[in-house]
Structure formats: C-alpha cells, structure tokens
Motif scaffolding. Structure first.
Motif, PDB file in Angstrom:
ATOM      1  N   GLU A  45       0.788  -1.231   0.000  1.00 31.86           N
ATOM      2  CA  GLU A  45       0.000   0.000   0.000  1.00 31.86           C
ATOM      3  C   GLU A  45       0.820   1.280   0.000  1.00 31.86           C
ATOM      4  OE1 GLU A  45      -2.386  -2.894   2.815  1.00 31.86           O
ATOM      5  OE2 GLU A  45      -0.265  -2.329   2.611  1.00 31.86           O
ATOM      6  N   SER A  46       2.116   1.184   0.154  1.00 25.72           N
ATOM      7  CA  SER A  46       2.946   2.372   0.324  1.00 25.72           C
ATOM      8  C   SER A  46       3.611   2.748  -0.999  1.00 25.72           C
ATOM      9  CB  SER A  46       4.008   2.104   1.397  1.00 25.72           C
ATOM     10  OG  SER A  46       4.644   3.296   1.782  1.00 25.72           O
ATOM     11  N   LEU A  47       3.232   3.910  -1.543  1.00 27.52           N
ATOM     12  CA  LEU A  47       3.803   4.374  -2.804  1.00 27.52           C
ATOM     13  C   LEU A  47       5.055   5.210  -2.529  1.00 27.52           C
ATOM     14  CD1 LEU A  47       0.565   5.456  -4.723  1.00 27.52           C
ATOM     15  CD2 LEU A  47       1.570   3.171  -4.469  1.00 27.52           C
ATOM     16  N   LEU A  48       5.810   5.497  -3.585  1.00 26.87           N
ATOM     17  CA  LEU A  48       7.010   6.318  -3.496  1.00 26.87           C
ATOM     18  C   LEU A  48       6.779   7.643  -4.218  1.00 26.87           C
ATOM     19  CD1 LEU A  48       9.850   3.719  -4.222  1.00 26.87           C
ATOM     20  CD2 LEU A  48       8.758   4.301  -2.047  1.00 26.87           C
ATOM     21  N   VAL A  69      -3.394   8.711   1.744  1.00 30.19           N
ATOM     22  CA  VAL A  69      -2.919   9.383   2.949  1.00 30.19           C
ATOM     23  C   VAL A  69      -1.558   9.990   2.622  1.00 30.19           C
ATOM     24  CG1 VAL A  69      -2.071   9.044   5.312  1.00 30.19           C
ATOM     25  CG2 VAL A  69      -4.175   7.901   4.549  1.00 30.19           C
ATOM     26  N   HIS A  70      -1.380  11.269   2.950  1.00 29.89           N
ATOM     27  CA  HIS A  70      -0.139  11.976   2.646  1.00 29.89           C
ATOM     28  C   HIS A  70       1.022  11.329   3.402  1.00 29.89           C
ATOM     29  CE1 HIS A  70       2.869  15.244   2.730  1.00 29.89           C
ATOM     30  NE2 HIS A  70       2.291  15.649   1.604  1.00 29.89           N
ATOM     31  N   PHE A 102       9.354  15.326  -6.168  1.00 26.96           N
ATOM     32  CA  PHE A 102       8.166  15.380  -5.329  1.00 26.96           C
ATOM     33  C   PHE A 102       8.623  15.169  -3.892  1.00 26.96           C
ATOM     34  CE2 PHE A 102       6.276  14.550  -9.403  1.00 26.96           C
ATOM     35  CZ  PHE A 102       5.008  15.124  -9.352  1.00 26.96           C
ATOM     36  N   ASP A 103       8.042  15.936  -2.969  1.00 30.75           N
ATOM     37  CA  ASP A 103       8.488  15.843  -1.576  1.00 30.75           C
ATOM     38  C   ASP A 103       7.572  14.980  -0.724  1.00 30.75           C
ATOM     39  OD1 ASP A 103       6.241  17.391  -1.311  1.00 30.75           O
ATOM     40  OD2 ASP A 103       7.242  19.119  -0.385  1.00 30.75           O
ATOM     41  N   HIS A 104       6.725  14.177  -1.368  1.00 31.00           N
ATOM     42  CA  HIS A 104       5.810  13.323  -0.620  1.00 31.00           C
ATOM     43  C   HIS A 104       5.369  12.180  -1.513  1.00 31.00           C
ATOM     44  CE1 HIS A 104       3.116  15.865  -2.974  1.00 31.00           C
ATOM     45  NE2 HIS A 104       2.198  14.915  -2.838  1.00 31.00           N
ATOM     46  N   ALA A 105       4.654  11.254  -0.910  1.00 23.40           N
ATOM     47  CA  ALA A 105       4.016  10.169  -1.655  1.00 23.40           C
ATOM     48  C   ALA A 105       2.663   9.929  -0.993  1.00 23.40           C
ATOM     49  CB  ALA A 105       4.884   8.913  -1.633  1.00 23.40           C
ATOM     50  N   PHE A 106       2.038   8.798  -1.304  1.00 24.88           N
ATOM     51  CA  PHE A 106       0.745   8.467  -0.709  1.00 24.88           C
ATOM     52  C   PHE A 106       0.752   7.023  -0.219  1.00 24.88           C
ATOM     53  CE2 PHE A 106      -0.458  11.643  -4.004  1.00 24.88           C
ATOM     54  CZ  PHE A 106      -0.878  12.643  -3.142  1.00 24.88           C
ATOM     55  N   GLN A 107      -0.003   6.794   0.841  1.00 25.99           N
ATOM     56  CA  GLN A 107      -0.369   5.445   1.260  1.00 25.99           C
ATOM     57  C   GLN A 107      -1.777   5.190   0.726  1.00 25.99           C
ATOM     58  OE1 GLN A 107       2.272   4.373   2.760  1.00 25.99           O
ATOM     59  NE2 GLN A 107       2.887   5.607   4.502  1.00 25.99           N
ATOM     60  N   ASP A 206       3.085  16.146  11.253  1.00 25.73           N
ATOM     61  CA  ASP A 206       3.394  15.893   9.845  1.00 25.73           C
ATOM     62  C   ASP A 206       3.800  14.451   9.577  1.00 25.73           C
ATOM     63  OD1 ASP A 206       2.891  18.551   9.324  1.00 25.73           O
ATOM     64  OD2 ASP A 206       5.008  19.155   9.436  1.00 25.73           O
ATOM     65  N   ASP A 207       4.167  13.720  10.637  1.00 22.84           N
ATOM     66  CA  ASP A 207       4.610  12.330  10.469  1.00 22.84           C
ATOM     67  C   ASP A 207       3.465  11.326  10.585  1.00 22.84           C
ATOM     68  OD1 ASP A 207       7.265  13.138  10.167  1.00 22.84           O
ATOM     69  OD2 ASP A 207       7.594  13.153  12.330  1.00 22.84           O
TER      70      ASP A 207
END
Length: 444
Positions: A45-48, A69-70, A102-107, A206-207
C-alpha cells in the motif's frame, strides 16, 4: 470465441493497467485480462514519490490524492541499548532527497487504487476484462506469441489473436513459469505475515502518514496508515522464524507484533478488520525480461523484499517502458531487440541498488549505520533519494550509493564478529522454504 488484438496484457494490477492505458492512447487495440474481480485485497500500500509523476502522466494523480494518505517520509525506530540513539526514531523525509521532484508520496488501500487504475484503463479505450484467466499462449513458427487462450469465471473459452504480449501477471509470472525463466534469489529470502487493523496509534503531526519500518530480532515490521483509521500492519520475517508458527495465523501475528515495545505500544487499542495472510518465497527474478513479441513488467519479472516500498513503483515504471518497447516494436520491428535491451539494462540497474540495500537491511552493520545517519558528501540524501525511487537515471544519486557501500564495508570491519554472524544467518535463510497463501487471496 475468437477475437483480434494488437496487444494482450495479462494482469490488471498497477503494471498491467499502466501499460494497457499508455498503449491504448498510442492507438493500439489492447485487451487486458485480469483473473480476479476488482476490488480485491492486495498488499503493497505504500507508494514512493517517483510514483507521482507516473500518476500525473496517466492523468489520475488527483484521484489518487483523494483516496490516499499523505506520506512525508519513512520512520526508522532505533533499538541500540546502551547508546544515546536507543529509543529514538529517525525520520527520512522525502523533501531532503537530492533534487527532489516530489516531496511526498501516498499510502493507498490497494483495493481502491487498483480498481481506480483498472477503470481508468477502460476509460482510455482498453478492452479490460475481469475474471478471465489466461491458460495458454501459442506461438508462431518464429516463436512470437500469436494466440492467447483464456477462460472466464463461467467456463467460457476465449481465444485472442495478438501481435504482442505484455506479461504483468504479478507473482503468478505467467511467462516466467511457462518458459522456465523464474529463479529464486540466491542471496535473500524472507516470508511475511500481515493484516489490516483499526485503532492503531499513529505518529503525531506531519509524520502521521509516514510508513514505519521497525526492526526486531527475526526481521522487520511495517505500519502503513490508510484512510478511515485503518492501518496495514505486518512483519517480514526470516523463514525459519515463520515456520515456527503453530495454530492460527492471527495468534502468531499478534505474538510477533508484541515482541517489540515500540510496536506493542501502538497496537494497544488495535482491532483486526481483515484476514491474516502469510506468504513466503519472497525474492525471485526471471533470467529474461523480454523476447520476440513479448515483454514482462513489474512482479512478473522480479520481486524483491518490500522493505523500501518499491514494488508498485517498479511495476508502474517498468510498465511505462514496456509500453514504449511494444509501441516501437510494432511500428518499427527492426528496433525491437535494441528497445528490449535498453529496457532490460535500465531496469536491472535500478533493481540492483534496491536489492543491495534490501539484502543487508536486517544485518547488524546496517542497523548500526541507520541508528546514527550522517550526511557526509550528501550520502544520506542519496539514500533518501533511493527511498523515494530515484535510482534509475540520477547519476548523482548512484555514485553516492556506491560510496555508501564503502561505508558499509568499513562498518562491517569495525564490528567484524557481529557482521559475520549476520552474514551467516542471512545465507542460511536462502535454503529455508516457507509456503503460505498468496498476497492477493481473500477480501477483507
């Protein structure tokens, strides 16, 4: 019933839908065959961050943002008794990568994510069919796949004449088994047990959306926050440990999760809401990625331990390149071999960097380094770039990852007895075998 297609894609997961969508956009008649029905449970489920430009090119980035989820980074709790770092958590935030795109990904919950991509493929002109299982592929005199035989859930037979075949069948690796190309990893082996829970304590601020990767003596845990207070929780274990399970999987999973204080504290109010799955024989790779008239994408070619959440990204990234190979080969057949070689070289290069880290992640040496990370020569930033998926085309990242290997060797010498014990234990696991259910059977 017999029909014609330019391209048949086996598998309706992220790799298959990506390749099918892009090929349909290029004007080809594409038939996508998925043996299950969406939505279906799947792990991973964890994207990059490097997934995001692919999602943007596909035109689904905002749809994925709406269901995701951010994820600002990855958490690595430290367990080093007697050191100042013991009990702390190192957070590797993606905004600290080298030249972050990109400084984030999504779950994401994979049942939602995969269905979104499947329906998007249909909207782009793909003849996408569910509950249709490929049984056999016939080849012509030149060895090129020409006829695909499949059967739907009602037992009806289907034959598809095709000019090209994309195998995105995941761990079923249809062509890998048919052509006897699949090889178990000689360097790494692990097994996993996992489920979904509600009520798991999340990190603060943020975490809150970060993936947590937490070590224990027999492997490592993942905790992946999803929407609606759902958390994907599992343990990737040494096969010899998972083979000790007795009785039901749920009891063994809970016993495993309670072994470590940091996980036990977060699971105090947890309620399981999905079946418990166990799976083994994690790591493999096929000896070939492509051949006359066919190409593999994603897990159909190779699967590595998911410690750095690379699976979906590697699948979608390889699918993009598979689409370019197929399109180029159909338009200019003389270029086929060169296109396949270029794809093979590039993908293996990225896999090599992920695999090197993954094969050593549970060793005492890697634990020592990760417990006190340093950014000399921006090497820590390069590791974060790898965690973000930026290992294929960024030379600044790749040379620093090679420098990290030298740091690893120096640390191995510094703790030589422990390093040797870790190496011997890792080698012993390769000979272990564990059989469990697959990653996609059952629905929560």
């Amino acid at each position: 019933m017999s029909q014609d297609a330019d391209v048949v894609v086996i598998g309706g997961g992220p790799a298959g839908t990506t390749a099918a969508t892009l090929l349909a956009r290029k004007g080809w008649r594409v038939v996508l065959l998925e043996k299950d029905a969406h939505p279906r449970f799947h792990i991973g489920e964890s994207l990059l961050p490097m997934n995001l430009p692919i999602l943007e090119r596909l035109g689904v980035l905002e749809q994925v943002r709406a269901i995701g989820v951010h994820k600002a980074g990855a958490d690595f709790p430290v367990h080093m008794p007697g050191t100042p770092e013991d009990g702390t958590t190192h957070v590797f935030r993606f905004d600290r990568a080298l030249s972050p795109k990109f400084d984030h990904a999504f779950q994401v919950r994979r049942s939602e994510f995969d269905q979104l991509l499947f329906e998007h493929a249909r909207a782009n002109g793909v003849d996408a069919r569910e509950r249709v299982k490929v049984e056999q592929v016939e080849s012509d005199a030149d060895g090129r796949p020409s006829l695909v035989h499949a059967r739907d859930a009602d037992g009806n037979a289907l034959s598809l004449r095709t000019r090209y075949l994309v195998d995105a069948s995941g761990r079923d690796t249809f062509l890998g088994n048919k052509l006897k190309l699949k090889r178990k990893s000689a360097l790494h082996q692990s097994a996993a047990i996992f489920s979904h829970f509600r009520g798991v304590t999340r990190r603060e601020g943020d975490d809150a959306g970060n993936i947590t990767v937490d070590r224990f003596e027999h492997g490592w845990y993942w905790l992946i926050p999803l929407r609606d207070d759902v958390m994907s929780v599992g343990a990737v274990c040494l096969p010899e440990y998972l083979k000790q399970r007795r009785g039901d999987n749920e009891a063994f999973l809970m016993q495993t999760l309670l072994r470590t204080d940091t996980v036990r504290e977060r699971m105090q109010h947890a309620e399981r809401i999905a079946p418990v799955h166990a799976t083994g024989n994690y790591s493999y790779q096929c000896t070939r990625m492509a051949g006359p008239g066919w190409v593999m994408a994603g897990d159909a070619f190779a699967f590595i331990d998911p410690v750095f959440s690379s699976g979906v990204y590697l699948g979608m990234n390889s699918a993009e390149h598979a689409a370019d190979v197929v399109d180029g080969a159909l338009r200019q057949p003389a270029r086929e071999a060169a296109l396949q070689r270029a794809m093979d070289k590039r993908l293996r290069r990225g896999l090599k960097h992920f695999s090197w880290f993954i094969h050593r992640f549970t060793t005492p040496v890697m634990q020592r380094i990760f417990s006190a990370p340093r950014n000399d020569w921006q090497i820590e930033q390069a590791v974060i770039s790898m965690l973000a998926g930026d290992v294929f085309d960024n030379r600044a990242v790749r040379w620093r990852l090679h420098a990290f290997r030298a740091i690893y060797a120096i640390n191995a010498i510094a703790i030589a007895p422990a390093a040797l014990r870790g190496w011997l234990r890792r080698r012993r696991q390769v000979r272990e075998a564990f059989a469990g259910d697959t990653l996609h059977e059952g629905n929560p």
